[in-house]
Design a protein around this motif. Structure first.
Motif, PDB file in Angstrom:
ATOM      1  N   PRO A 164      19.371   0.679   4.388  1.00 48.91           N
ATOM      2  CA  PRO A 164      18.570   1.843   4.811  1.00 48.91           C
ATOM      3  C   PRO A 164      18.487   2.972   3.788  1.00 48.91           C
ATOM      4  CG  PRO A 164      20.724   1.913   5.836  1.00 48.91           C
ATOM      5  CD  PRO A 164      20.670   0.598   5.106  1.00 48.91           C
ATOM      6  N   LEU A 165      19.354   2.968   2.786  1.00 45.81           N
ATOM      7  CA  LEU A 165      19.412   4.108   1.883  1.00 45.81           C
ATOM      8  C   LEU A 165      18.751   3.889   0.525  1.00 45.81           C
ATOM      9  CD1 LEU A 165      23.062   5.296   2.607  1.00 45.81           C
ATOM     10  CD2 LEU A 165      20.983   6.595   3.031  1.00 45.81           C
ATOM     11  N   THR A 166      18.972   2.742  -0.101  1.00 44.63           N
ATOM     12  CA  THR A 166      18.589   2.553  -1.503  1.00 44.63           C
ATOM     13  C   THR A 166      17.134   2.879  -1.772  1.00 44.63           C
ATOM     14  OG1 THR A 166      20.246   0.774  -1.581  1.00 44.63           O
ATOM     15  CG2 THR A 166      18.718   0.971  -3.445  1.00 44.63           C
ATOM     16  N   SER A 167      16.235   2.300  -0.999  1.00 43.55           N
ATOM     17  CA  SER A 167      14.811   2.533  -1.251  1.00 43.55           C
ATOM     18  C   SER A 167      14.407   3.958  -0.878  1.00 43.55           C
ATOM     19  CB  SER A 167      13.963   1.519  -0.481  1.00 43.55           C
ATOM     20  OG  SER A 167      14.223   1.573   0.916  1.00 43.55           O
ATOM     21  N   LEU A 208       6.649   4.869   2.375  1.00 42.07           N
ATOM     22  CA  LEU A 208       6.728   4.663   0.928  1.00 42.07           C
ATOM     23  C   LEU A 208       7.892   3.746   0.560  1.00 42.07           C
ATOM     24  CD1 LEU A 208       6.042   8.298  -0.391  1.00 42.07           C
ATOM     25  CD2 LEU A 208       4.500   6.332  -0.522  1.00 42.07           C
ATOM     26  N   ALA A 209       9.028   3.930   1.225  1.00 42.45           N
ATOM     27  CA  ALA A 209      10.203   3.114   0.928  1.00 42.45           C
ATOM     28  C   ALA A 209       9.948   1.644   1.262  1.00 42.45           C
ATOM     29  CB  ALA A 209      11.415   3.634   1.699  1.00 42.45           C
ATOM     30  N   LYS A 210       9.349   1.409   2.411  1.00 42.85           N
ATOM     31  CA  LYS A 210       9.062   0.025   2.815  1.00 42.85           C
ATOM     32  C   LYS A 210       8.062  -0.624   1.869  1.00 42.85           C
ATOM     33  CE  LYS A 210       9.512  -3.419   5.746  1.00 42.85           C
ATOM     34  NZ  LYS A 210      10.809  -4.103   5.918  1.00 42.85           N
ATOM     35  N   ASP A 211       7.008   0.094   1.527  1.00 47.78           N
ATOM     36  CA  ASP A 211       5.994  -0.457   0.635  1.00 47.78           C
ATOM     37  C   ASP A 211       6.551  -0.669  -0.765  1.00 47.78           C
ATOM     38  OD1 ASP A 211       4.252  -0.413   2.735  1.00 47.78           O
ATOM     39  OD2 ASP A 211       3.160   1.368   2.083  1.00 47.78           O
ATOM     40  N   PHE A 212       7.483   0.190  -1.168  1.00 44.98           N
ATOM     41  CA  PHE A 212       8.125   0.043  -2.480  1.00 44.98           C
ATOM     42  C   PHE A 212       8.904  -1.266  -2.539  1.00 44.98           C
ATOM     43  CE2 PHE A 212      11.971   1.257  -5.141  1.00 44.98           C
ATOM     44  CZ  PHE A 212      11.334   1.080  -6.357  1.00 44.98           C
ATOM     45  N   VAL A 213       9.669  -1.549  -1.507  1.00 46.27           N
ATOM     46  CA  VAL A 213      10.416  -2.810  -1.449  1.00 46.27           C
ATOM     47  C   VAL A 213       9.462  -4.001  -1.416  1.00 46.27           C
ATOM     48  CG1 VAL A 213      12.007  -4.202  -0.082  1.00 46.27           C
ATOM     49  CG2 VAL A 213      12.408  -1.735  -0.338  1.00 46.27           C
ATOM     50  N   ASN A 214       8.416  -3.895  -0.589  1.00 46.86           N
ATOM     51  CA  ASN A 214       7.459  -5.004  -0.475  1.00 46.86           C
ATOM     52  C   ASN A 214       6.684  -5.250  -1.761  1.00 46.86           C
ATOM     53  OD1 ASN A 214       8.233  -5.381   2.175  1.00 46.86           O
ATOM     54  ND2 ASN A 214       6.530  -4.217   3.050  1.00 46.86           N
ATOM     55  N   SER A 215       6.575  -4.226  -2.620  1.00 48.22           N
ATOM     56  CA  SER A 215       5.852  -4.394  -3.886  1.00 48.22           C
ATOM     57  C   SER A 215       6.696  -5.093  -4.934  1.00 48.22           C
ATOM     58  CB  SER A 215       5.443  -3.013  -4.422  1.00 48.22           C
ATOM     59  OG  SER A 215       6.571  -2.307  -4.925  1.00 48.22           O
ATOM     60  N   LEU A 266       4.552   2.544  -7.304  1.00 45.30           N
ATOM     61  CA  LEU A 266       4.964   3.667  -6.477  1.00 45.30           C
ATOM     62  C   LEU A 266       4.424   4.976  -7.041  1.00 45.30           C
ATOM     63  CD1 LEU A 266       6.713   5.112  -4.297  1.00 45.30           C
ATOM     64  CD2 LEU A 266       8.602   5.046  -5.963  1.00 45.30           C
ATOM     65  N   ILE A 267       4.668   5.199  -8.323  1.00 45.51           N
ATOM     66  CA  ILE A 267       4.265   6.474  -8.930  1.00 45.51           C
ATOM     67  C   ILE A 267       2.750   6.581  -9.009  1.00 45.51           C
ATOM     68  CG2 ILE A 267       4.365   7.814 -11.082  1.00 45.51           C
ATOM     69  CD1 ILE A 267       7.246   6.703 -11.405  1.00 45.51           C
ATOM     70  N   LYS A 268       2.071   5.475  -9.291  1.00 45.22           N
ATOM     71  CA  LYS A 268       0.606   5.507  -9.310  1.00 45.22           C
ATOM     72  C   LYS A 268       0.070   5.861  -7.928  1.00 45.22           C
ATOM     73  CE  LYS A 268      -3.576   2.859 -10.274  1.00 45.22           C
ATOM     74  NZ  LYS A 268      -4.170   1.597 -10.799  1.00 45.22           N
ATOM     75  N   ARG A 269       0.669   5.295  -6.898  1.00 49.52           N
ATOM     76  CA  ARG A 269       0.220   5.584  -5.530  1.00 49.52           C
ATOM     77  C   ARG A 269       0.339   7.081  -5.234  1.00 49.52           C
ATOM     78  NH1 ARG A 269       2.803   2.897  -0.024  1.00 49.52           N
ATOM     79  NH2 ARG A 269       1.470   3.996   1.486  1.00 49.52           N
ATOM     80  N   ILE A 270       1.421   7.693  -5.693  1.00 45.06           N
ATOM     81  CA  ILE A 270       1.633   9.115  -5.427  1.00 45.06           C
ATOM     82  C   ILE A 270       0.593   9.959  -6.161  1.00 45.06           C
ATOM     83  CG2 ILE A 270       3.228  11.052  -5.754  1.00 45.06           C
ATOM     84  CD1 ILE A 270       5.533   9.043  -5.377  1.00 45.06           C
ATOM     85  N   VAL A 271       0.387   9.685  -7.446  1.00 45.71           N
ATOM     86  CA  VAL A 271      -0.522  10.549  -8.223  1.00 45.71           C
ATOM     87  C   VAL A 271      -1.990  10.240  -7.947  1.00 45.71           C
ATOM     88  CG1 VAL A 271       1.194  10.875 -10.039  1.00 45.71           C
ATOM     89  CG2 VAL A 271      -0.505   9.057 -10.281  1.00 45.71           C
ATOM     90  N   MET A 272      -2.280   9.128  -7.303  1.00 43.77           N
ATOM     91  CA  MET A 272      -3.669   8.819  -6.934  1.00 43.77           C
ATOM     92  C   MET A 272      -4.066   9.497  -5.620  1.00 43.77           C
ATOM     93  SD  MET A 272      -5.261   7.013  -9.192  1.00 43.77           S
ATOM     94  CE  MET A 272      -6.664   6.483  -8.217  1.00 43.77           C
ATOM     95  N   SER A 273      -3.094  10.065  -4.919  1.00 47.60           N
ATOM     96  CA  SER A 273      -3.392  10.668  -3.619  1.00 47.60           C
ATOM     97  C   SER A 273      -4.161  11.973  -3.790  1.00 47.60           C
ATOM     98  CB  SER A 273      -2.087  10.940  -2.861  1.00 47.60           C
ATOM     99  OG  SER A 273      -1.344  11.968  -3.500  1.00 47.60           O
TER     100      SER A 273
END
Length: 994
Positions: free
Chosen positions: A691-694, A733-740, A747-754
């Protein structure tokens, strides 16, 4: 009409108290209890007062033995003793007690009452719960929160602001003029995304990510503690940069740093990765208890891993159960056991890396490149032998003149033919006590001369060492009594003279001093002053103001010393030294400089210390210059028993424990639960169900982009940490990061594209009350750049920045005397990294992340901008605003140099307007407004007039910046432009991410 009435009625129902949002324990109640109550009524059973624990519902609502009451009666605040205690006015009943210095606000008390009335429902701590992502995009989550408080997002920022923001966020550097112009002209629908891809795939992006990781991993180029001498860990730093360059999945990145050595058939670079754990400080100071410090190093690894990967303050359970989080002391030492299985000793190596270590190549630099860089550093150090610091140059020049004059008198075939001296038979061995015991003592003899002497020489030796002064002037020293010295001296005067000797014997052998001064007058009359009982002494045990008659302990020639050599060493003519001194400084070769420096160091303690430091520094990097490789400290596996340490004391062993993890988190899945290693720990951390790492790493990259994490306390996801501003977004974001596949770039592209990221940062009137700290992100945040990027941006704007990547650390300009005043500089045996020795050339303009980092004295210009000292793990830097920062931007040699270079660029334009415009574009990424143009034009003309009246000030200004100006314009013009450029570099907008 009926429709309008229905709408009004529905609205009233929705906003009536019975439909108000229910109080959430994790968000609203737990922070209150944790901050005010858990220290006495929390998880640590050993300090619980009144038998009440509030961290668990079943304990909080149970009947208390002493009072037969319930602290909390779900659904009824009036039947809850907690409610009455927090509202009491009686100091003996009031909770929290007045002496605790904790006090609940009215709002907090009302929240607790409402929560009790609603049933006092508890929740598992939010960060320990499994990820529970809801569907939605970043913008949908952000706008949902904004709409609840009646706010709208801010409009989109201009293209000039966006490219500068992106470039600074993703590379730590401002965009180039060409990049700005290209992006503004590109009207295609995917222009922004292509810019993002270009930046994310650049080497600068990898370096930018590495800077934060170096903080977290407490990277430094020295060992820390008092001595703080040299270590080599830059090979690990290059591994980090390489990992980000190749976009290594974060789970693999984590695995290799925690257990790279335990991976089956691990590669050299995977072993290098474990340098992450070895970045902690170590020491070899005298009196060090090895086991005490070994335990300290291991505890540091626990703190680092728990903070970096889990956002937990496990170190709080080292001495007792955690007072706020569900981590017992036993669980702490189970976690400690993972890192307690290494051969790393408590006593570190001197001036080098401490085992276990390996030799390795850089992951990003060729062997030839490393050889070249190390050789350039060695050449810098050797040049400092020729051109040391100014005060040493002055001393050496004076000595050269005096020595050359003396040698001229001793040249063969000259009138000076006396090269030997017969020792006066009356000379005695003397000491401060009759038994000649080991001691430190000062001796002196005051005598008068009737007239000026023609010449004089002194013969002396001491068991085991001494320094001799005549009339306050050092004339020589000796550290081998079997080799007495005969030194020709001047400085004796008509009238009173004094010989002083500082003597030391610490070897346990018999001590003694013998000295004979031979004076010759112009009439060839002679006089001898010899050691005997007429000499006086002081010791450390004496009253220092009182001199006492010395003791004669032996005649010359008697035991234990016997007859010893009387050869006149200094009187012998030194042809090599004479030739070297007679050669003009600019024409001297390396051997001649060595001859001169070696001779000077024998009479100058300051220069001897300086040369010794240069020799130590060269020795430390010689191997890299020869091989193109370096050693790096790594982990290995050596089984060792682990015990709970009572009160955290290294030598107070309690119950033995096996390696394990906190019970509040999912268990490690392993067949052999009693012999878990760091490899199992690493796999546990990167398990998708952890539950913590991501959550923790996603939050830190959100913090990198927005200045503040979704959880503001990036270092603490426990009870004392702040509740997430957008918990659903964090989980998404954490779940999608693990799934990616743990893909950081995605992850970072997703944030700056928002659209949230693209908002303008201007403060609007309607958000000052509803979102004063911008936690809801009603606008883009504005925050100061990290220390490294402030300096890098200045050098980049001035076209000075060397973008070479990786390699050994460099030594750019720093204040004079840095390190020496806070180190062991001058210590007899000598340590590396005790005196700052600046480099030269392009090495001075490398990116700041490559600047050598000494823990006890980090680069001042960066610590002033809140860079940590890296003695411990840091995952969230402070953000301060102090006058010192403005002084750095204005007066630091590196920034003044950047201003001079930028000013020179601006001066080459055909008009003042064009010069100011190019300066704005290079520093702020935009063109100047009319008022700004007018102000700086007037400033330029005023500066120019000043320098025309006082041209010497222009020369002084440009010299202080170390910048070698091009001879294309007059000095006073470049000086005026330098001040204009300095103004731009001092603007808040320059050091701020907009």
């Amino acid at each position: 009409m009926m429709n309008h009435r229905f709408i009004i009625f529905f609205a009233l129902i929705c906003y009536s108290p019975c439909y108000a949002e229910k109080v959430q324990f994790n968000k609203s109640i737990k922070p209150i209890l944790s901050n005010n109550c858990f220290s006495c009524h929390g998880p640590d059973e050993k300090v619980v007062k009144g038998g009440l624990q509030l961290h668990l519902r079943e304990k909080a609502i149970s009947v208390l033995e002493k009072s037969d009451e319930r602290a909390i009666t779900p659904g009824d605040r009036e039947e809850s003793s907690l409610w009455h205690r927090i509202n009491s006015t009686d100091p003996d009943e009031k909770m929290p007690p007045p002496e605790s210095n904790h006090k609940l606000t009215k709002e907090e008390i009302d929240l607790i009452g409402k929560w009790i009335d609603e049933g006092a429902e508890y929740q598992g701590h939010w960060s320990f719960e499994p990820l529970s992502p809801q569907q939605g995009s970043i913008d949908e989550f952000i706008r949902s929160k904004l709409s609840k408080v009646g706010l709208n997002p801010s409009p989109k920022a201009s293209r000039e602001i966006l490219i500068r923001r992106l470039s600074l966020d993703l590379t730590g550097l401002p965009p180039s003029q060409d990049a700005i112009e290209s992006f503004i002209k590109d009207k295609s629908s995917n222009a922004y995304e292509r810019l993002v891809d270009q930046l994310i795939n650049s080497k600068g992006f990898a370096e930018r990510l590495a800077v934060n990781w170096l903080d977290a991993a407490r990277y430094a180029d020295t060992n820390g503690y008092s001595i703080d001498d040299h270590r080599d860990m830059w090979i690990w730093r290059d591994w980090v940069i390489s990992s980000f360059m190749e976009n290594k999945p974060y789970d693999q990145f984590t695995l290799e740093q925690i257990a790279g050595d335990l991976i089956p058939k691990s590669t050299t670079q995977q072993k290098v990765a474990t340098g992450f754990l070895r970045n902690s400080m170590n020491t070899h100071e005298g009196g060090t208890i090895g086991e005490e410090y070994r335990v300290t190093y291991t505890a540091d690894k626990v703190d680092t891993v728990s903070t970096v990967f889990m956002g937990l303050t496990m170190k709080c359970a080292q001495c007792h159960d955690h007072k706020y989080d569900p981590i017992s002391q036993e669980e702490y030492y189970k976690f400690f056991a993972f890192f307690n299985t290494s051969s790393e000793p408590g006593n570190g190596a001197i001036n080098a890396n401490t085992a276990p270590l390996i030799e390795a190549e850089s992951a990003i630099c060729s062997i030839e490149r490393v050889k070249r860089d190390a050789t350039e550093r060695i050449n810098d150090l050797r040049q400092k032998r020729v051109s040391p610091e100014q005060h040493l140059i002055k001393l050496r020049n004076e000595w050269e003149k005096k020595t050359l004059n003396s040698l001229n008198k001793k040249k063969p075939n000259s009138n000076n033919k006396n090269s030997t001296l017969r020792v006066d038979d009356s000379v005695k061995w003397i000491w401060s006590n009759k038994s000649a015991d080991s001691a430190y003592a000062k001796f002196r003899r005051i005598f008068n001369l009737d007239k000026e002497p023609k010449k004089a020489s002194v013969w002396f030796t001491c068991d085991n060492e001494c320094k001799v002064k005549v009339n306050g002037q050092n004339i020589g020293s000796i550290d081998d009594w079997t080799k007495p010295k005969l030194i020709d001296i001047d400085g004796l005067v008509k009238g009173e003279n004094t010989i002083e000797v500082e003597a030391t014997n610490v070897a346990g052998s018999k001590a003694g001093l013998i000295l004979s001064l031979h004076v010759t007058y112009s009439s060839e009359e002679t006089l001898s002053i010899v050691t005997n009982s007429e000499w006086e002494f002081q010791t450390e045990n004496n009253n220092q103001k009182k001199w006492t008659r010395s003791f004669e302990i032996a005649n010359y020639g008697e035991g234990p010393w016997g007859k010893i050599d009387q050869k006149n060493e200094s009187g012998t003519f030194d042809q090599n030294l004479y030739s070297a001194l007679n050669t003009p400084p600019l024409k001297r070769d390396a051997n001649q400089w060595k001859q001169i420096n070696d001779s000077f160091s024998k009479v100058s303690g300051a220069f001897k210390i300086y040369l010794n430091q240069l020799n130590l520094e060269e020795k430390a990097i010689r191997k890299s210059a020869d091989t193109g490789k370096s050693t790096v400290m790594v982990m290995n596996y050596k089984p060792r028993k682990t015990h709970i340490l009572i009160r955290g004391a290294y030598d107070q062993h309690g119950e033995e424990v096996n390696s394990g993890t906190p019970s509040a988190l999912p268990p490690i899945k392993s067949r052999d639960s009693k012999n878990l290693t760091r490899l199992e720990l690493a796999k546990w951390l990167i398990n998708p169900d952890h539950p913590l790492t991501s959550r923790v790493i996603v939050n830190r990259y959100w913090q990198m982009i927005f200045g503040t994490g979704l959880v503001k306390t990036a270092e603490d996801f426990g009870s004392q940490g702040e509740y997430p501003s957008h918990p659903a977004l964090l989980d998404r974001l954490a779940k999608d990061f693990v799934n990616s596949g743990w893909d950081l770039r995605k992850l970072i592209k997703r944030i700056v594209m928002s659209e949230t990221y693209k908002q303008d940062s201007k403060l609007r009137k309607d958000i000052s009350d509803k979102d004063p700290y911008n936690r809801l992100l009603s606008r883009s945040p504005r925050f100061r750049l990290d220390a490294e990027f402030v300096r890098d941006s200045a050098l980049f704007a001035a076209e000075l920045l060397d973008l070479k990547i990786g390699g050994p650390s460099v030594y750019p300009y720093q204040p004079n005397g840095l390190w020496a005043d806070v180190s062991h500089y001058g210590y007899p045996s000598g340590f590396t990294s005790q005196k700052y020795l600046p480099g030269s050339g392009k090495a001075n303009h490398r990116r700041s992340m490559y600047t050598v980092w000494k823990r006890t004295s980090p680069p001042p210009s960066m610590t002033i901008f809140d860079a940590p000292n890296r003695e411990t793990c840091v995952v969230r830097r402070l953000q301060t605003n102090t006058p010192m920062q403005a002084l750095v931007l204005q007066n630091d040699p590196q920034f003044l140099e950047a201003a001079t270079s930028l000013g020179n660029i601006m001066s080459l334009k055909t008009s003042i307007t064009e010069g100011i415009t190019i300066g704005f574009i290079k520093t702020l990424g935009r063109k100047p407004q009319e008022m700004e143009l007018k102000i700086l034009s007037n400033s330029f003309n005023r500066y120019l007039k000043t320098f025309e009246e006082k041209p010497e000030n222009a020369v002084s200004l440009l010299r202080s910046g170390y910048f070698q100006k091009q001879e294309t314009t007059e000095t006073k013009i470049i000086a005026a432009w330098t001040l204009v450029a300095s103004t731009l570099l001092n603007m808040d907008e320059f050091v701020t991410r907009q």
